[in-house]
Design an enzyme around this catalytic site. Sequence first.
Site, PDB file in Angstrom:
ATOM      1  N   ALA A  94      35.071 -28.671 -12.086  1.00 26.67           N
ATOM      2  CA  ALA A  94      34.951 -28.559 -13.543  1.00 26.67           C
ATOM      3  C   ALA A  94      34.551 -27.116 -13.836  1.00 26.67           C
ATOM      4  O   ALA A  94      34.046 -26.410 -12.964  1.00 26.67           O
ATOM      5  CB  ALA A  94      33.902 -29.543 -14.050  1.00 26.67           C
TER       6      ALA A  94
ATOM      7  N   GLY B 207      34.938 -31.454  -9.332  1.00 25.74           N
ATOM      8  CA  GLY B 207      35.957 -32.123 -10.142  1.00 25.74           C
ATOM      9  C   GLY B 207      37.352 -31.991  -9.558  1.00 25.74           C
ATOM     10  O   GLY B 207      38.215 -32.834  -9.798  1.00 25.74           O
TER      11      GLY B 207
ATOM     12  N   GLU C 118      37.581 -34.713  -7.134  1.00 23.46           N
ATOM     13  CA  GLU C 118      37.628 -35.962  -7.910  1.00 23.46           C
ATOM     14  C   GLU C 118      38.997 -36.165  -8.553  1.00 23.46           C
ATOM     15  O   GLU C 118      39.506 -37.288  -8.617  1.00 23.46           O
ATOM     16  CB  GLU C 118      36.515 -35.938  -8.966  1.00 23.46           C
TER      17      GLU C 118
ATOM     18  N   GLU D 246      28.369 -30.375  -6.357  1.00 20.97           N
ATOM     19  CA  GLU D 246      27.569 -30.468  -7.583  1.00 20.97           C
ATOM     20  C   GLU D 246      26.069 -30.393  -7.326  1.00 20.97           C
ATOM     21  O   GLU D 246      25.319 -29.785  -8.089  1.00 20.97           O
ATOM     22  CB  GLU D 246      27.886 -31.776  -8.330  1.00 20.97           C
TER      23      GLU D 246
HETATM   24  C1  HXC Z   1      34.236 -21.782 -13.467  1.00 22.37           C
HETATM   25  C2  HXC Z   1      34.951 -20.783 -11.533  1.00 22.37           C
HETATM   26  C3  HXC Z   1      34.760 -21.994 -10.804  1.00 22.37           C
HETATM   27  C4  HXC Z   1      34.263 -23.126 -11.532  1.00 22.37           C
HETATM   28  C5  HXC Z   1      35.479 -20.503  -9.449  1.00 22.37           C
HETATM   29  N1  HXC Z   1      35.403 -19.896 -10.647  1.00 22.37           N
HETATM   30  N2  HXC Z   1      35.095 -21.767  -9.525  1.00 22.37           N
HETATM   31  N3  HXC Z   1      34.689 -20.707 -12.838  1.00 22.37           N
HETATM   32  N4  HXC Z   1      34.026 -22.969 -12.848  1.00 22.37           N
HETATM   33  N5  HXC Z   1      34.084 -24.314 -10.939  1.00 22.37           N
HETATM   34  C6  HXC Z   1      35.721 -18.498 -10.974  1.00 22.37           C
HETATM   35  C7  HXC Z   1      34.658 -17.562 -10.495  1.00 22.37           C
HETATM   36  O1  HXC Z   1      33.590 -17.512 -11.395  1.00 22.37           O
HETATM   37  C8  HXC Z   1      35.426 -16.273 -10.423  1.00 22.37           C
HETATM   38  O2  HXC Z   1      35.543 -15.747 -11.715  1.00 22.37           O
HETATM   39  C9  HXC Z   1      36.807 -16.698  -9.982  1.00 22.37           C
HETATM   40  O3  HXC Z   1      36.901 -18.099 -10.294  1.00 22.37           O
HETATM   41  C10 HXC Z   1      37.032 -16.551  -8.499  1.00 22.37           C
HETATM   42  O4  HXC Z   1      35.982 -17.203  -7.814  1.00 22.37           O
HETATM   43  P1  HXC Z   1      35.098 -16.519  -6.661  1.00 22.37           P
HETATM   44  O5  HXC Z   1      33.850 -17.275  -6.559  1.00 22.37           O
HETATM   45  O6  HXC Z   1      34.998 -15.059  -6.886  1.00 22.37           O
HETATM   46  O7  HXC Z   1      36.052 -16.782  -5.400  1.00 22.37           O
HETATM   47  P2  HXC Z   1      35.622 -16.973  -3.872  1.00 22.37           P
HETATM   48  O8  HXC Z   1      34.568 -15.968  -3.498  1.00 22.37           O
HETATM   49  O9  HXC Z   1      36.888 -16.990  -3.120  1.00 22.37           O
HETATM   50  O10 HXC Z   1      34.927 -18.411  -3.767  1.00 22.37           O
HETATM   51  C11 HXC Z   1      35.666 -19.583  -3.999  1.00 22.37           C
HETATM   52  C12 HXC Z   1      34.707 -20.805  -4.228  1.00 22.37           C
HETATM   53  C13 HXC Z   1      33.697 -20.449  -5.330  1.00 22.37           C
HETATM   54  C14 HXC Z   1      33.993 -21.150  -2.922  1.00 22.37           C
HETATM   55  C15 HXC Z   1      35.614 -21.981  -4.605  1.00 22.37           C
HETATM   56  O11 HXC Z   1      34.414 -19.985  -6.465  1.00 22.37           O
HETATM   57  C16 HXC Z   1      32.869 -21.605  -5.776  1.00 22.37           C
HETATM   58  O12 HXC Z   1      31.922 -21.996  -5.092  1.00 22.37           O
HETATM   59  N6  HXC Z   1      33.169 -22.177  -6.926  1.00 22.37           N
HETATM   60  C17 HXC Z   1      32.408 -23.215  -7.559  1.00 22.37           C
HETATM   61  C18 HXC Z   1      32.609 -24.509  -6.840  1.00 22.37           C
HETATM   62  C19 HXC Z   1      31.793 -25.631  -7.471  1.00 22.37           C
HETATM   63  O13 HXC Z   1      30.554 -25.604  -7.460  1.00 22.37           O
HETATM   64  N7  HXC Z   1      32.472 -26.618  -8.023  1.00 22.37           N
HETATM   65  C20 HXC Z   1      31.856 -27.769  -8.617  1.00 22.37           C
HETATM   66  C21 HXC Z   1      31.690 -27.531 -10.067  1.00 22.37           C
HETATM   67  S1  HXC Z   1      30.773 -28.844 -10.801  1.00 22.37           S
HETATM   68  P3  HXC Z   1      35.226 -14.184 -12.036  1.00 22.37           P
HETATM   69  O14 HXC Z   1      35.377 -14.126 -13.530  1.00 22.37           O
HETATM   70  O15 HXC Z   1      33.859 -13.927 -11.521  1.00 22.37           O
HETATM   71  O16 HXC Z   1      36.309 -13.468 -11.267  1.00 22.37           O
HETATM   72  C22 HXC Z   1      31.887 -30.032 -11.058  1.00 22.37           C
HETATM   73  C23 HXC Z   1      31.379 -31.215 -11.796  1.00 22.37           C
HETATM   74  C24 HXC Z   1      32.387 -32.306 -11.747  1.00 22.37           C
HETATM   75  O17 HXC Z   1      33.012 -29.947 -10.719  1.00 22.37           O
HETATM   76  C25 HXC Z   1      32.030 -33.375 -12.672  1.00 22.37           C
HETATM   77  C26 HXC Z   1      32.977 -33.520 -13.772  1.00 22.37           C
HETATM   78  C27 HXC Z   1      34.368 -33.697 -13.405  1.00 22.37           C
END
Ligand code: HXC
Length: 260
Positions: free
Chosen positions: A68, A111, A114, A134
């Site tokens: 998400a 997400g 999911e 999460e």
């Molecule tokens: C918003 C995101 C994002 C996310 C990545 N980006 N994931 N933006 N929401 N979930 C953005 C980053 O901010 C960044 O933007 C760009 O995408 C590239 O990501 P990087 O982190 O620079 O890439 P990398 O170093 O290759 O790392 C990849 C990654 C990391 C390991 C996937 O991005 C990451 O950990 N992402 C978050 C994963 C996460 O926690 N997901 C769960 C979310 S909670 P900029 O602008 O800085 O370039 C969730 C709740 C679900 O999903 C419940 C409801 C459905």
Amino acid sequence: QTYQNILIEKKGEKQNVGLITLNRPKALNALCGPLVSEVIEALQEFDKDDSIAAIVLTGSEKAFAAGADIKEMMNNSYSHNHKHGFIENWSYITKCKKPLIAAVNGYALGGGCELAMMCDIIYAGDTAKFGQPEITIGTIPGGGGTQRIARSCGKSKAMEICLTGDQFTAQEAEKMGLVSKVFPADQTVAEAIKLAEKIGRHSPLITKLCKEAVNVAFETSLQEGLRFEKSYFWGTFATADQKEGMAAFAGKRKPNFKNE
Ligand code: HXC
């Protein structure tokens, strides 16, 4: 229909496979509200389109979806989530009547994982990375992660995945039954399309009944599920496609299903 966050194509020899590609590369396909609304709309269009037998949902080689959109939701309040039914619309994805196959390459986190699990079948590329991170950002899976992993992989795996937030590989996902097959990453989408084409050779009507029956297994007790299955099984004998399928077998020819 023009979309901002997804690409829509018809694929396969008969152009009977609907392909939805998540296309928000700057954010690794983070599932912001507009993107999810577009996915739902595209799915509903393909579901209505008689030329489409099955649907494939994919992302890029780098990311199926990284979750998400954290930046979009970070300042939400509890009352806002409750009042607006935050992400409740995601459940429309599971209302699709046609087979829906996820072709996962790269990150399928939170997400994203999911979303893949809302599909009927998951094919993964050998570099795919799954996870429910999460917990590491102060929340819990909200798109079905705690429930669907528990149902498909059992308690110990579900707890380990949800409580650690650790990523796991496509090979591990296959071993635990989350994913049905793993392919070299550059072949995942093509293989998912082939699978959709294979399913598409059957009666569309019977295919929908079969999908619904399998889904009941996740909703109810064994006795109720068996009863549901039996009533649909009996019901297939009221269709022209059952008559055609069995007549074709007896006549040693290929069936010509009519979706009736
Ligand atoms: C918003 C995101 C994002 C996310 C990545 N980006 N994931 N933006 N929401 N979930 C953005 C980053 O901010 C960044 O933007 C760009 O995408 C590239 O990501 P990087 O982190 O620079 O890439 P990398 O170093 O290759 O790392 C990849 C990654 C990391 C390991 C996937 O991005 C990451 O950990 N992402 C978050 C994963 C996460 O926690 N997901 C769960 C979310 S909670 P900029 O602008 O800085 O370039 C969730 C709740 C679900 O999903 C419940 C409801 C459905």
